[in-house]
Scaffold this motif. Sequence first.
Motif: not given
Length: 213
Positions: A194, A197, A200
């Motif tokens: 998580r 993400e 990113r």
Amino acid sequence: MTWVQRLTLADAVPALLALAAGRDRAIVGITGPPGAGKSTAAAALAAACAVRGVPTVVVPMDGFHLSQSVLDTRGWAPVKGAPHTFDAAGYAALLARIRIERGQSVWAPNFERALEDPVAGSIEVPPGTRLVLTEGNYLLLPTDPWSRLPGLLDAIWYADTPDARRHDWLVARRVQFGDSVQEATGRALGSDERNAELVRSTRDRADALLQVE
């Protein structure tokens, strides 16, 4: 987006030397998701720059983890490593000191994985330090106080590591420090992923991609 640079570790050394040339001190950030090899890359680059005559120190963001006791009290232990489990304002303040203070040592905290806690005053940035590398997950988050960081750094590079390799490194690291393979895998594919993400989503803000092997 057209990237200004795509760097291998070999390419990164002359790029760092160029950033440090002609100034008292440069500060370069290495960001990327959990397990991307940021700390390993920073240590290797610091050693390479030092042997080329540029005194270099690594200051990790992880030294600004909130203590385990605070996380336990607030119920944040299951999401340790998320942005709100760091003293981001303290991290920004330390980088500001490193930027402007030259006449005395600046002391930074480190994160001791064997203790799972930060330890204050562990890393010295002496007056003669020409280059500081700072590495961590959230150097490019657009929310305050993280958003203060780019203005304190000369460049921020994103460690662009394939996810499969990154997951393997995460699991191996957690097993090394006492987790079972099952526990380590669950964490790598759970809270760590998580956080990955979120990190990113900041990739296109970086000055360059750093290929970590």
